[in-house]
Design a protein around this motif. Structure first.
Motif, mmCIF file in Angstrom:
data_model
loop_
_atom_site.group_PDB
_atom_site.id
_atom_site.type_symbol
_atom_site.label_atom_id
_atom_site.label_comp_id
_atom_site.label_asym_id
_atom_site.label_seq_id
_atom_site.Cartn_x
_atom_site.Cartn_y
_atom_site.Cartn_z
ATOM 1 N N VAL A 30 0.717 -1.188 -0.091
ATOM 2 C CA VAL A 30 0.046 -0.093 0.018
ATOM 3 C C VAL A 30 0.831 1.121 -0.006
ATOM 4 N N ALA A 32 0.991 4.467 0.771
ATOM 5 C CA ALA A 32 0.276 5.251 1.715
ATOM 6 C C ALA A 32 1.005 6.627 1.611
ATOM 7 N N SER A 52 -10.176 11.365 2.301
ATOM 8 C CA SER A 52 -9.999 10.190 2.945
ATOM 9 C C SER A 52 -9.103 9.144 2.216
ATOM 10 N N GLY A 53 -8.180 8.689 2.867
ATOM 11 C CA GLY A 53 -7.352 7.608 2.334
ATOM 12 C C GLY A 53 -6.231 8.170 1.724
ATOM 13 N N CYS A 54 -6.026 9.615 1.541
ATOM 14 C CA CYS A 54 -4.902 10.020 0.696
ATOM 15 C C CYS A 54 -3.451 10.024 1.389
ATOM 16 N N THR A 58 -1.080 8.910 7.844
ATOM 17 C CA THR A 58 0.178 8.233 7.913
ATOM 18 C C THR A 58 1.392 9.287 7.777
ATOM 19 N N HIS A 215 -10.008 17.295 5.805
ATOM 20 C CA HIS A 215 -10.442 17.049 4.590
ATOM 21 C C HIS A 215 -11.605 18.215 4.251
ATOM 22 N N SER A 280 -6.797 2.443 -6.161
ATOM 23 C CA SER A 280 -6.504 1.962 -4.948
ATOM 24 C C SER A 280 -4.918 2.058 -5.000
#
Length: 323
Positions: A30, A32, A52-54, A58, A215, A280
């Motif tokens: 992944v 990240a 979200s998830g960008c 992390t 965000h 993804s």
């Protein structure tokens, strides 16, 4: 590095292994955070915004060494944190704090407010006994709570009060640098303004340097001097707050800004609807990561990753349209 720069991140990467099969072998990663570089000057508030998830959280965890980066450098006040021993990190960590997104899950339900705020004070040997108690009272008053709250437990407070306790804990070691990771995302709209104004007041009072993650572009615009826009683990645009909102350059930034609601019903703004979904991070697109959703993409975007270049003074963008 300039003496005004407190934090500098160079080519930071964090890949999480994906395991599968009978023997749980690594079958992919992944991506990240992927090759991120930026700096934060003393007393500045830099915002990080994106879907979200960008990779925003992390990135924050890697900066504080809560998650070990795959590669790159994190230089804080001239010290490369990645090369430091645990003992060296312990000495420097009291200068760096984080405010987490969900205050309830970040506060130990079995500890009183006094124990929660007092733990880092005692761990870093800042104060003990009576001095520690006075310091806790001072911090509670500073964030808008009363000293008699110190013997209560987290579940006895509202969400806004819990976040004030988390802010008091973050300030307990007299930090110079604070990361605020979506500090108002889990709060009611009516409470958000109070928490944001509190953070602004504390920043001015203690001359704090902040990395503010959200965000919500409206919150970022209100809180930050400079903004970095992230997409799928990469920085795609960075500029001063007023410049980014006045003249966004990257197609992704334009789409984000177009989604901000306008309180005046007589004012209309053209809404940019991005096609598809975020790819993804296990198998990110080749070339520019935004090209599958970009209405301006051409052949070069599919094969070559754009570099972050300065298009205007202090305004950087990673897009082939400006190369």
């Amino acid at each position: 590095m300039s003496n005004d720069v407190l934090l500098e991140v160079k080519s930071l990467k964090k890949y999480f292994p994906v395991r599968g099969g009978v023997f749980l072998r690594t079958v992919g990663y992944v991506h990240a955070v992927d090759d991120v570089s930026f700096y934060v000057t003393r007393g500045e508030t830099v915002g990080v915004v994106g879907e979200s998830g960008c990779g925003k959280t992390t990135l924050a965890r890697c900066i504080l060494m809560l998650t070990k980066p795959t590669s790159g450098e994190v230089i804080y006040d001239g010290h490369n944190l990645i090369k430091m021993s645990k003992k060296q990190l312990r000495n420097i960590r009291k200068e760096m704090s984080i405010i987490f997104q969900d205050p309830f899950s970040s506060l130990n339900p079995r500890m009183t407010v006094a124990d929660i705020i007092g733990e880092p004070i005692e761990f870093h040997r800042i104060a003990r006994g009576r001095q520690k108690k006075e310091r806790i009272k001072e911090l509670l008053e500073m964030v808008g709570l009363s000293p008699y709250h110190m013997y209560r437990y987290p579940h006895e407070f509202s969400g806004g009060q819990q976040q004030r306790i988390a802010i008091a804990r973050a300030l307990s070691t007299n930090p110079r640098f604070i990361i605020a990771d979506e500090p108002v995302a889990s709060l009611d709209v009516s409470i958000r303004a109070g928490i944001l104004n509190l953070l602004k007041d504390l920043k001015r009072k203690f001359n704090l340097t902040c990395l503010f993650i959200s965000h919500d572009l409206s919150v970022i615009n209100y809180m930050c001097d400079r903004i970095m826009v992230m997409y799928l683990g990469k920085i795609v645009e960075t500029a001063k707050s007023r410049d980014l909102f006045k003249d966004p350059l990257h197609p992704y930034t334009k789409a984000l800004i177009s989604s901000i609601p306008i309180p005046d019903p007589t004012v209309r703004r053209e809404r940019i609807i991005l096609p598809g979904t975020v790819p993804s991070p296990i198998n990110p697109p080749s070339g520019c990561r935004f090209h599958p959703r970009c209405m301006h993409a051409f052949e070069k975007c599919k094969t070559t990753s754009p570099k972050l270049i300065e298009v205007k003074k202090d305004h950087f963008v990673a897009c082939h349209l400006y190369a």
